[in-house]
Design a protein around this motif. Structure first.
Motif, PDB file in Angstrom:
ATOM      1  N   UNK A  40       0.940  -1.286   0.043  1.00  0.00           N
ATOM      2  CA  UNK A  40       0.192   0.030  -0.011  1.00  0.00           C
ATOM      3  C   UNK A  40       1.167   1.217   0.146  1.00  0.00           C
ATOM      4  N   UNK A  41       0.357   2.250  -0.696  1.00  0.00           N
ATOM      5  CA  UNK A  41       0.868   3.739  -0.507  1.00  0.00           C
ATOM      6  C   UNK A  41       0.220   4.361   0.618  1.00  0.00           C
ATOM      7  N   UNK A  82      -2.894  11.025 -15.718  1.00  0.00           N
ATOM      8  CA  UNK A  82      -1.881  10.705 -14.521  1.00  0.00           C
ATOM      9  C   UNK A  82      -2.876  10.571 -13.205  1.00  0.00           C
ATOM     10  N   UNK A  83      -3.993  10.361 -13.271  1.00  0.00           N
ATOM     11  CA  UNK A  83      -4.885  10.188 -12.406  1.00  0.00           C
ATOM     12  C   UNK A  83      -4.411   8.686 -11.720  1.00  0.00           C
ATOM     13  N   UNK A  84      -4.494   8.386 -10.304  1.00  0.00           N
ATOM     14  CA  UNK A  84      -3.845   7.559  -9.558  1.00  0.00           C
ATOM     15  C   UNK A  84      -5.112   6.361  -9.669  1.00  0.00           C
ATOM     16  N   UNK A  85      -4.454   5.401 -10.055  1.00  0.00           N
ATOM     17  CA  UNK A  85      -5.462   4.062 -10.205  1.00  0.00           C
ATOM     18  C   UNK A  85      -4.771   2.708  -9.219  1.00  0.00           C
ATOM     19  N   UNK A 103      -7.812   9.554   2.749  1.00  0.00           N
ATOM     20  CA  UNK A 103      -6.965  10.598   2.551  1.00  0.00           C
ATOM     21  C   UNK A 103      -5.533   9.969   2.649  1.00  0.00           C
ATOM     22  N   UNK A 104      -5.301   8.687   2.660  1.00  0.00           N
ATOM     23  CA  UNK A 104      -4.129   8.125   2.438  1.00  0.00           C
ATOM     24  C   UNK A 104      -4.156   7.012   1.282  1.00  0.00           C
ATOM     25  N   UNK A 105      -4.756   7.390   0.228  1.00  0.00           N
ATOM     26  CA  UNK A 105      -4.868   6.760  -1.018  1.00  0.00           C
ATOM     27  C   UNK A 105      -5.820   5.658  -1.257  1.00  0.00           C
ATOM     28  N   UNK A 106      -5.757   4.653  -1.990  1.00  0.00           N
ATOM     29  CA  UNK A 106      -6.491   3.592  -2.515  1.00  0.00           C
ATOM     30  C   UNK A 106      -6.092   2.345  -2.036  1.00  0.00           C
ATOM     31  N   UNK A 107      -6.976   1.618  -1.351  1.00  0.00           N
ATOM     32  CA  UNK A 107      -6.651   0.208  -0.709  1.00  0.00           C
ATOM     33  C   UNK A 107      -7.693  -0.666  -1.064  1.00  0.00           C
ATOM     34  N   UNK A 120      -2.199  -5.862  -5.295  1.00  0.00           N
ATOM     35  CA  UNK A 120      -2.644  -4.796  -6.013  1.00  0.00           C
ATOM     36  C   UNK A 120      -1.478  -3.850  -6.777  1.00  0.00           C
ATOM     37  N   UNK A 121      -1.674  -3.305  -7.691  1.00  0.00           N
ATOM     38  CA  UNK A 121      -0.651  -2.372  -8.414  1.00  0.00           C
ATOM     39  C   UNK A 121      -1.307  -0.912  -8.414  1.00  0.00           C
ATOM     40  N   UNK A 122      -0.360  -0.103  -7.997  1.00  0.00           N
ATOM     41  CA  UNK A 122      -0.671   1.376  -7.900  1.00  0.00           C
ATOM     42  C   UNK A 122       0.172   2.039  -8.932  1.00  0.00           C
TER      43      UNK A 122
END
Length: 335
Positions: free
Chosen positions: A133-134, A208-211, A250-254, A296-298
């Motif tokens: 995770x990021x 460049x949207x985060x996926x 707020x801490x990204x996608x999970x 997963x891949x970010x």
């Protein structure tokens, strides 16, 4: 697939003997790639920008922590293929603007965002993805108080240079900061500015949207951060044979295996379900339960689309996000 040699092999040096400590000199909002190992480990993007690959060993469990700045692609892979432990380096090539790794055991070349060998003895082999995770550094330190963080090395890197020759690294510098801020994408946009950007032919999603990309049972589905944010921060889908729930926080996608609970937003990073509150970044509930994180891949939207095509995103865009949980017999599957 467009493959081109951009810089010499190993001009960006992998970290092969990583060192960890509890302290980190970077900023509180620095992104770190997190492995929920024992103890949890954080790999700061500030360091990965200059190395792109960390060959790590989690107690006889070898992994490759990989990062492509141009694609915003953060993926952790297992390093064992057919019983052989591989050690990865930076080939100096790009495939569709994505890092091409090579393994030092066979010289085979691997597309980083896919984890697939595209040339050499192991061509066609795929690396297994590990859950990761990021998070911002401050969130990692709060959520994983016993965690450790990767330390800088004394090395030279082409990412610190104005030409193709490696130069001493100053980790206070951010070599891709301007690239992340501009609209253009790809190597030419990084080197030449906005006018050199590749074309982007869709208006529902920025390149460049985060996926967060999931691959299960031969199916690939990308979950774009802005789509989830617009719909309340939670998405459910069936990917391959796995029911998944993806949280935008707020801490990204999970992403986690979906236990069938009716999650509702309860804060910037929390979700209410089954009489308690869940942390969308860790999958932990206040009553002590934990969701199972999914490999997963970010990465950026353009890189996911390069690898899987324009339809490999959550079905119908935001229409599939936040839908009610259905029984397995009536739940629609992702196309």
């Amino acid at each position: 697939m467009n493959v081109r040699q951009v810089i010499p092999r190993d001009a960006i040096p992998s970290i092969d003997e990583p060192e960890f400590a509890r302290t980190y000199a970077g900023a509180a909002d620095d992104e770190v790639l997190v492995l929920e190992s024992s103890p949890p480990r954080a790999y700061p993007v500030r360091i990965l920008d200059y190395h792109e690959i960390v060959n790590d060993d989690l107690g006889n469990d070898p992994v490759a922590v990989t990062w492509c700045p141009l694609c915003g692609s953060a993926v952790v892979y297992e390093r064992v293929v057919d019983g052989r432990t591989l050690t990865f380096g930076v080939s100096g090539k790009l495939a569709d603007d994505d890092l091409v790794m090579y393994d030092r055991e066979t010289g085979s070349e691997w597309k980083q965002s896919l984890g697939t060998a595209i040339a050499g003895e192991l061509e066609g082999e795929r690396l297994a993805v590990r859950p990761a995770a990021m998070l911002p550094w401050e969130d990692f330190r709060e959520r994983y108080p016993d965690g450790v963080v990767l330390q800088p090395t004394d090395a030279d890197s082409e990412a610190a240079s104005d030409d193709d020759e490696p130069a001493p690294i100053d980790y206070d510098e951010r070599p891709y900061e301007a690239y992340f801020e501009r609209d253009g994408f790809g190597l030419d946009a990084h080197r030449g500015g906005e006018s050199q950007s590749r074309a982007w032919d869709r208006d529902d999603l920025e390149p460049k949207a985060v996926v967060l990309g999931l691959e299960r049972g031969g199916e690939a589905v990308g979950f774009p951060l802005p789509w989830l944010e617009a719909a309340g921060g939670v998405s459910r889908a069936t990917v391959g044979d796995t029911d998944v729930v993806v949280f935008a926080t707020d801490a990204g996608l999970h992403a986690f295996e979906d236990p069938g609970l009716a999650f509702e937003p309860a804060g910037s990073s929390t979700f209410a379900a089954d009489g308690t509150t869940w942390d969308g970044a860790t999958g932990e509930s206040k009553d002590g339960r934990t969701l199972e994180r999914i490999p997963a891949r970010r990465l950026f939207a353009f890189a996911w689309q390069d690898d899987h095509g324009p339809d490999a995103f959550v079905e119908g865009g935001t229409r599939s996000i936040g839908r009610r949980r259905r029984s397995s017999s009536e739940r629609p599957r992702h196309r």
